[in-house]
Each structure stands twice: as C-alpha cells, then as structure tokens.
Design a protein around this motif. Sequence first.
Motif, PDB file in Angstrom:
ATOM      1  N   GLU A 159      -0.858  15.571  -8.448  1.00 31.56           N
ATOM      2  CA  GLU A 159      -2.206  16.291  -8.166  1.00 31.56           C
ATOM      3  C   GLU A 159      -3.036  15.020  -7.760  1.00 31.56           C
ATOM      4  N   MET A 160      -3.030  13.986  -8.651  1.00 24.65           N
ATOM      5  CA  MET A 160      -4.150  12.817  -8.185  1.00 24.65           C
ATOM      6  C   MET A 160      -3.634  12.217  -6.888  1.00 24.65           C
ATOM      7  N   ALA A 185       2.491   6.361  -7.539  1.00 27.86           N
ATOM      8  CA  ALA A 185       1.584   7.294  -7.623  1.00 27.86           C
ATOM      9  C   ALA A 185       2.075   8.837  -7.597  1.00 27.86           C
ATOM     10  N   ARG A 225      -2.263  13.691  -4.208  1.00 32.50           N
ATOM     11  CA  ARG A 225      -2.901  14.570  -3.160  1.00 32.50           C
ATOM     12  C   ARG A 225      -4.246  14.483  -3.046  1.00 32.50           C
ATOM     13  N   ALA A 226      -4.936  14.362  -4.146  1.00 31.37           N
ATOM     14  CA  ALA A 226      -6.446  14.262  -4.068  1.00 31.37           C
ATOM     15  C   ALA A 226      -6.803  12.952  -3.739  1.00 31.37           C
ATOM     16  N   GLN A 227      -6.000  11.953  -3.664  1.00 26.96           N
ATOM     17  CA  GLN A 227      -6.330  10.689  -3.032  1.00 26.96           C
ATOM     18  C   GLN A 227      -5.617  10.458  -1.613  1.00 26.96           C
ATOM     19  N   GLY A 228      -5.455  11.624  -1.055  1.00 22.55           N
ATOM     20  CA  GLY A 228      -4.896  11.598   0.489  1.00 22.55           C
ATOM     21  C   GLY A 228      -3.513  11.064   0.610  1.00 22.55           C
ATOM     22  N   ILE A 229      -2.634  11.205  -0.472  1.00 24.41           N
ATOM     23  CA  ILE A 229      -1.276  10.790  -0.175  1.00 24.41           C
ATOM     24  C   ILE A 229      -0.484  11.931  -0.030  1.00 24.41           C
ATOM     25  N   ASN A 230       0.275  11.762   1.322  1.00 24.73           N
ATOM     26  CA  ASN A 230       1.283  12.902   1.655  1.00 24.73           C
ATOM     27  C   ASN A 230       2.363  12.966   0.640  1.00 24.73           C
ATOM     28  N   GLU A 262       0.590  -1.116  -0.004  1.00 24.24           N
ATOM     29  CA  GLU A 262      -0.101   0.014   0.065  1.00 24.24           C
ATOM     30  C   GLU A 262       0.820   1.377   0.025  1.00 24.24           C
ATOM     31  N   PHE A 263       1.831   1.163   0.921  1.00 21.11           N
ATOM     32  CA  PHE A 263       2.823   2.534   0.948  1.00 21.11           C
ATOM     33  C   PHE A 263       3.631   2.551  -0.318  1.00 21.11           C
ATOM     34  N   THR A 268       1.965   4.156  -3.142  1.00 18.34           N
ATOM     35  CA  THR A 268       2.017   5.789  -3.157  1.00 18.34           C
ATOM     36  C   THR A 268       3.141   6.199  -3.726  1.00 18.34           C
TER      37      THR A 268
END
Lengths: 264, 307
Positions: free
Chosen positions: B174-175, B168, B177-182, B161-162, B165
């Motif tokens: 943009e995508m 991604a 951050r929009a999916q909650g990735i720091n 999972e990590f 990210t």
Amino acid sequence: MLEIKDIYKTFNEGTVNEKKVFEGLSLTLKEGDFVTVIGGNGAGKSTMLNIVAGAYPADDGSITIDGVDVTRLPEHKRAKYIGRVFQDPRMGTATDMWVEENMAIADRRGMRRGLRWSITNKDRESYKEALAQLDLGLEDRLSTKMGLLSGGQRQAVTLLMATMKKPKLLLLDEHTAALDPKTAAKVLEITDKLINENNLTALMVTHNMRDAIAHGNRLIMMNAGKIIIDVSGEEKKKLTVESLLAAFSKASGAEFASDRALLS
Amino acid sequence: MNMILNWLGSLPGAAAQGLVYGLAAVGIYITYKILDIADLTVDGSICTGAAVCAVMVTSGINIWIAMLCALIAGMLTGLITGWFHTFFGIPAILSGILTQLMLWSVNLLIMSGPQIPIMRFKYGDKVLFTSEASDVYRAIVILAVFIAVVIAILYWFFGTEFGSTLRATGNNLEMSRAQGINTNLTKVFGLALSNGIVALAGALLAQQQGVAEINMGRGAIVTGLAAIIIGEALCPKLITNFYLRLLCVVGGSIIYWFVFQTIVFIGLPNELLKMLSAIVVACFLGAPYVKKIYFSKKKKARGGKHA
C-alpha cells in the motif's frame, strides 16, 4: 484543485452483499482548502478518499486534480499529485526499512527512479532538518528501522513523507484514530503546521467532531453516501458539537450513528 | 580411519556444490526475503540455465557467451512468472508452478532430450571447470569469485533509487503504491533478476556436474530455502548489513551440503535427503507459528482476564 464529479460506486454488485455506496457524489475543493470530513459508520468517507487516490476505481464519474483528469490513472501514477496518510500507522511506511530510506522513497514520489544511489549526504541533511521540525527527537534516528518507532512517531514521519514532495492534494484518512489522545493532539498540531506552511489543499477524515470543527476552513458531513452538510468560513467557526448533531438530525432525519464520534 | 579420511576427502566437493547452490539461494533470497514471494519457478529455471549453457558450449560457443545466454534465459522465465502474476492476476505461487511446468517441456526442447553430457575429454578446456576431482579447488575459487561479484552487484543495486523500490514493494504494498511505485513493475523485475541468478547457478552446476539433465533442480527451491534458513540462524540478529546477510546464506548452503555428504557417509540412502530437507525446512518455517500459538502463556492469560 480537486473536482469529484458524479461518482457512482457499488461493492459486490449482483450479490446478496451488494452495497451501493455512492449514487452521484460530487465535491469540489478550491486551492488551499482544508476540508474536514465527518460522518457515521458506512457513510462512505474512506471510500471517497480511496476512490480519489485510485485504490479502487469508480463505476462512473470523474476525478480531476488541478485540471488533470486522473479517473483512468492507476494508483501509483496518481501518487504524483497526492500525499496520503492512513489510519493504521503501519500502513504508511515500510517497517523493515530505515527512517531515511523511507524518506528517500517519498522524496522521489512522482519522479523517475533510476540507478542513482538513493540517499546522498545532502539528502540526509535535509531529512534531518525536516525531522527536527517535528520536535520528536527523530533527527538522530535516521538509521533506525521504521518498525521500531511508536505509532505516533510513525504517523508524524508519514505526514512528513506525504508532504515533503509538495502534493497537489493531501488525503488524511482518520490518521489520528489509532493514537492515544495526547499523541493524536500532537500529530494534529503537526498536520496543521505542515498544511499551513506548504499552503496545501487537504481532505481530512476524522471521527472526532471536535477535531473536525477545530481544524480546517470547511467541514462536510456525510451520510449514506451523500454530503448532507457543507459549511465553511465564518459559519464553520461558529459550529459546536451540539449544533452539528442537531443539523445532522434535521438533514438526515435520523440520529447520528457513530458511538465513537459521540464518545470522544 | 579410512572412512574419516574419505569423508574429509569428500568435503571440498561438497563445498563446491554448496557454493553453486549458495548462488542459487542468493537469487531465491531476492524473491523470498525481499519481495516476500515464494517463487517456484526456480525448480525449472535452474535446469533452463544448465540446459542453455550445455547446448551452447557443446556446439562450440564460448563459455562466457553461453553463461550470459543462460542468465538471460533465466530472466525470461522470471518475466513469464511475473506476467502471470501481475497481468493475469494469478497468485504468485501458482504462477511459479505454471512456469515451472512449462519449463519442463521447454528444457526438454532446448536439450532435444533428457540430458546433455559435457564430456571432459572433448570440452574440458572449454569450460570454466569440470567435474574432475582434481578440478575441485579451481571450481571453489571460481565459484567464490562469481558469488562475490553477484553479491557486490546486488548490494549496489538495492541501494539505488530503483532498487530500494523493490525492497519497499516487498515490505509494504500500500505504502509503495501511495509513494508512486509501480508495484507490478518491481515484482516482475525482481522475479526476472532472481531467476537470472538462479539460471546462472544452473549453468555453473552443469559444468560442476559435467552434465545438464532434466531432473536437475528438482527441489532447488527447498534446498535454497534451507540455505536461507540455516544462514539466518547462523547470522546474528545484529548483522543487518545486506551483503553480510547474503554471505550467511551462502554459508548456510555450504553447511547444508556438508550435512548431505555426512548423511551419505553414514550410509543413509541418498533418496532420503530430499525428504529430510523438506522436513527440516518445514520445521523451521513452522517454528515461529507453533511458538506463538501453542507456547504463548501470556496470550492465554490475557484472554482469560478479558473474558
């Protein structure tokens, strides 16, 4: 559900390019509201969405989502409450990653991401089911690179990704503007379906007046950073493009300045 | 005839060299290909790894502990570049250059001088392998095992999972951050991971060369990019498997050092190699652009129709 309160925003402050976008913008959405937003060029529609999402900070004012003050939260933390679809189909997904990998990332929006394997067979089944609902034949393309899908397919998957982890608020920023009319209609149909099924609260910016009238339970029109028209319920159902344009001239004292909106 | 035999005899050494730099290239792959950042920290962190390992092993510390410390030191260098980039908002490339310059001093401090030899007669049985010619096959086997383990760990990590990210983040900020990735966290972590692997390669390089010295790793980023580029050229587009792509990168590195060895044998001066590799890398990096701008007839024709 969403409370935008007294927002101020100026771009390029102190330079010749200074642009005051908002001077005290406020808007409140009730739970389950599906609000369409329309307005001329530079009215501040996209800026409003970006400030709500946290893409850039407001100079003053506050944003509250479901009772939580998110004004100071960075974009990635607000993502816990917000699902988003952008105008550019390339922006909402990771091009070089597979469809299922994109969905797995969206599936964990707002959750802690650890060292567990990102996709299990159980996930795969549920992604397949969700994709099948789109009726675009994507359920057999889980391991296709996102970049190989068409713009409409990507927007549809992005919509799914924005809603699969039920958001408190769905932000759609002209998400059909880059698509051909037929695909745009299909994506809008999917939008309606997903919002109704999940009973979502949504803000949809569009440049198409007909779409703005046909969808949602409330319509707002913006001009120069202000909400000049706000209709809902029965009153909204009676709207026509002509009556909307007339109302715009009356409220703003100017002609509606968006060729795109009038031509389409 | 003799010359050919000599040339053949030099190939195992070149292969060992290629494997060491191949491991470094695997580290560089993480920043350059996955995170889409050209990270110049590498030129300094490879030497940091070598320096830490050499200092520790020559003071009698176990080689495995020395190499673990080299890895950690390398991760710290990546962390610093990451902080420069995310916390202070300095462009990634400049952040790397700043750390690299800092590391020049740091490396001199670690070694208390410009170099530390790892003398065979003294430490030969304390390191994994030495620079001795008779040790070359041993070195190749050990390096191959290291690379296999690192690639296996990376394959697992980027499937988590990590780990996904990080992919991604490099793909679409943009995508993400929009999916909650720091995205700041993922960038810093990727830089640390990359430089950790590079420093580990540096620790192995010190053993393979029998010395850690301050000029070690100068141009390592270009060597690493050359390996990646050769590897991509080798690797058919059909191969999308992550670990196979990394293996191709290692293969690219070995080819690079074979070519280097051949150039040395032809009698071209060594000094030219860095220039040659820079030119080759520039050509490969520039090729797609040149092709698009200067050789795309379609585009011109279409432009004309609309005009």
